[in-house]
Write an enzyme that holds these catalytic residues in place. Structure first.
Site, short mmCIF file in Angstrom:
data_model
loop_
_atom_site.label_atom_id
_atom_site.label_comp_id
_atom_site.label_asym_id
_atom_site.label_seq_id
_atom_site.Cartn_x
_atom_site.Cartn_y
_atom_site.Cartn_z
N CYS A 1 -3.24 -2.24 9.09
CA CYS A 1 -3.72 -1.52 7.90
C CYS A 1 -4.60 -0.31 8.22
O CYS A 1 -4.23 0.81 7.90
CB CYS A 1 -4.45 -2.48 6.99
N GLY B 1 -17.34 -2.94 18.26
CA GLY B 1 -16.33 -3.65 19.03
C GLY B 1 -15.45 -2.68 19.79
O GLY B 1 -15.82 -1.52 20.01
N THR C 1 0.86 -1.19 0.00
CA THR C 1 0.00 0.00 0.00
C THR C 1 0.89 1.23 0.00
O THR C 1 1.60 1.49 0.97
CB THR C 1 -0.91 -0.01 1.24
C1 UGA Z 1 -7.93 -4.84 6.08
C2 UGA Z 1 -8.92 -4.89 4.90
O1 UGA Z 1 -10.13 -5.52 5.31
C3 UGA Z 1 -8.32 -5.62 3.72
O2 UGA Z 1 -9.20 -5.59 2.61
C4 UGA Z 1 -6.99 -4.95 3.33
O3 UGA Z 1 -6.34 -5.62 2.27
C5 UGA Z 1 -6.07 -4.97 4.54
O4 UGA Z 1 -6.70 -4.26 5.62
C6 UGA Z 1 -4.77 -4.29 4.13
O5 UGA Z 1 -4.81 -3.11 3.83
O6 UGA Z 1 -3.77 -4.97 4.00
P1 UGA Z 1 -7.24 -6.54 8.06
O7 UGA Z 1 -6.57 -5.36 8.68
O8 UGA Z 1 -6.50 -7.82 7.95
O9 UGA Z 1 -7.72 -6.18 6.55
O10 UGA Z 1 -8.53 -6.86 8.92
P2 UGA Z 1 -10.10 -6.56 8.88
O11 UGA Z 1 -10.82 -7.85 8.87
O12 UGA Z 1 -10.46 -5.60 7.84
O13 UGA Z 1 -10.31 -5.90 10.33
C7 UGA Z 1 -9.68 -4.68 10.70
C8 UGA Z 1 -10.13 -4.24 12.07
O14 UGA Z 1 -11.50 -3.84 12.06
C9 UGA Z 1 -10.03 -5.31 13.15
O15 UGA Z 1 -9.56 -4.73 14.34
C10 UGA Z 1 -11.46 -5.79 13.31
O16 UGA Z 1 -11.73 -6.34 14.58
C11 UGA Z 1 -12.21 -4.50 13.09
N1 UGA Z 1 -13.62 -4.70 12.65
C12 UGA Z 1 -13.89 -5.25 11.44
C13 UGA Z 1 -14.65 -4.27 13.48
O17 UGA Z 1 -14.44 -3.76 14.59
N2 UGA Z 1 -15.94 -4.42 13.03
C14 UGA Z 1 -16.23 -4.96 11.83
O18 UGA Z 1 -17.44 -5.05 11.49
C15 UGA Z 1 -15.19 -5.40 11.01
#
Ligand code: UGA
Length: 437
Positions: free
Chosen positions: A264, A257, A122
């Protein structure tokens, strides 16, 4: 079939390298870290990522995937080079591009034929132009190459699935030759009719940040609605379910949450705001999402302290979940860090457990008492706090939990336990935006 070099063997590099080899290409994953490469050559995967070991094994056995610490030779042998090194947070929230630009220099020095240079990391808007300039300078403008921006959308914990079955592929390039080569790299996805967006380099670079920042805003918004639910006695799960049924909103990323973490969202939101400032535009919405996220992490600390009548000194608190989300061992920017920090600073005894992230959290808190099961962790605790939505915490038997703890105080920061059961067992509990008592 193409010869491909992926430079950088972190989450993005390893998953992309293994995934591209699974598409039928010859891939070498290269890294200057000799130790890391040695482990990979011995079949040891340095990160916890479901399905990655199998994907790597399958492609190593078919001789399509290999690992090398000879970055220069890997560049020389490749038709397409993917840059997948880290872009940590630098000064004032901007991305630190040191590693990316080092790879660009290595590519320029070892450019021996026409190649496509493709960035997966990124990177801020305009980095493509910077990389191209460096390659031209270090190769003395002698050889032709094309630059492509191909951002990834992998989520930790489901990265393999996200790579092999993506929602979309973004290809930013400046001519047909480069688009055609990338089409060949992703041929199986074209056959599957995965949506592919072909666009300019700058647009592709922005799509990645705009997507991550939008999801961050969505989460922060839902967290603030949850906080409002707390105050008015509404149930945020019903609110988010009803909202999500509206196709314009979609049910995804509406889970409240303890605040978003990981490598990221926190970094990319800051970088986007910093870029907007540089270009003289405003991203007030994203700035607010960053602030709301910080406040959400602090709110969880306050909720925990309140459950214990602000008297945590000498109390034993069981922290279940250390990773920033389930299915990963990554603790970067994890809300658990704020909780543990506050508890330690206020004289509490912390007992902690994560199915995958104990070791990583111990790198931040050397003396942290970690355990191997939730049962051992909650034994004789004055309060239990759930920080990560691991399945094994969803399945906790509350009558057993009550027998093990000293006092039945519980904060569920992921809303994974049933309120009726908590009530039935007589827990003094709190959660994020769900009606109680
Ligand atoms: C995120 C993006 O979802 C990916 O598409 C992207 O490629 C990646 O960043 C990156 O830029 O490399 P990631 O950080 O692995 O992926 O995790 P997510 O599943 O997106 O969750 C991120 C955070 O948001 C976590 O702390 C999760 O607990 C939180 N979250 C997610 C919530 O609090 N509520 C939700 O509904 C979803």
């Amino acid at each position: 079939m193409k010869n491909i070099a992926v430079i950088g063997t972190g989450y993005v590099g390893l998953v992309s390298g293994a995934g591209i080899s699974d598409f039928g290409h010859n891939v070498v994953c290269a890294d200057i870290d000799k130790n890391k490469i040695k482990h990979l050559q011995n079949g040891e995967i340095p990160i916890y990522e479901p399905g990655l070991q199998e994907l790597v094994n399958r492609n190593v056995q078919s001789a399509r995937l290999s690992f090398s610490s000879d970055v220069n030779k890997s560049i020389e042998d490749a038709d397409v080079i993917f840059i997948a090194v880290g872009t940590p947070e630098g000064e004032n929230g901007a991305s630190d591009l040191t590693a990316v630009l080092d790879v660009a220099r290595a590519i320029g020095k070892n450019l021996n034929s026409y190649k496509v240079i493709c960035t997966k990391s990124t990177v801020p808007i305009g980095t493509g132009a910077k990389i191209s300039k460096i390659i031209n300078e270090t190769s003395n403008n002698l050889l032709e190459f094309d630059y492509v921006s191909n951002p990834e959308f992998l989520r930790e914990g489901s990265a393999v699935k996200d790579f092999l079955w993506p929602d979309r592929v973004i290809i930013g390039a400046s001519n047909v030759r480069a688009f055609d080569i990338m089409k060949n790299v992703y041929r199986p996805l074209y056959i599957n009719e995965t949506p592919v967006i072909e666009t300019t380099i700058e647009t592709a670079e922005l799509i990645k940040y705009a997507s991550n920042a939008f999801l961050s805003v969505k989460i922060s918004y839902m967290n603030e609605i949850a906080n409002m639910c707390d105050e008015i006695g509404a149930d945020v799960h019903v609110v988010s379910k009803a909202m999500g049924i509206d196709g314009r909103i979609s049910p995804k990323f509406l889970h409240p949450g303890p605040g978003f973490g990981g490598s990221c969202f926190p970094k990319d939101t800051k970088a986007l705001v910093s870029m907007a400032e540089k270009y003289g535009t405003n991203l007030n919405v994203v700035e607010s999402a960053i602030t709301a996220n910080q406040l959400q992490k602090e709110r969880m600390v306050k909720k925990l302290f309140k459950l214990l009548n602000n008297d945590v000194k000498g109390k034993t608190i069981a922290v279940l979940g250390l990773a920033f989300k389930a299915q990963t061992d990554d603790v970067r920017e994890s809300p658990s860090i704020n909780i543990i920090d506050a508890l330690i600073n206020n004289g509490a005894n912390v007992k902690a457990f994560d199915p995958a992230a104990n070791d990583n959290m111990k790198k931040l808190f050397e003396d942290l008492d970690t355990y191997m099961s939730w049962e051992e962790t909650v034994k004789d605790a004055d309060c239990v706090v759930i920080m990560t939505e691991w399945n094994e915490f969803r399945g906790i038997d509350l009558s057993k939990l009550k027998e093990l703890v000293k006092h039945p105080n519980l904060l569920d920061c992921r809303n994974i336990l049933k309120i009726d059961d908590l009530e039935k067992q007589g827990f003094n509990y709190d959660n994020v935006g769900r009606k109680k008592r």
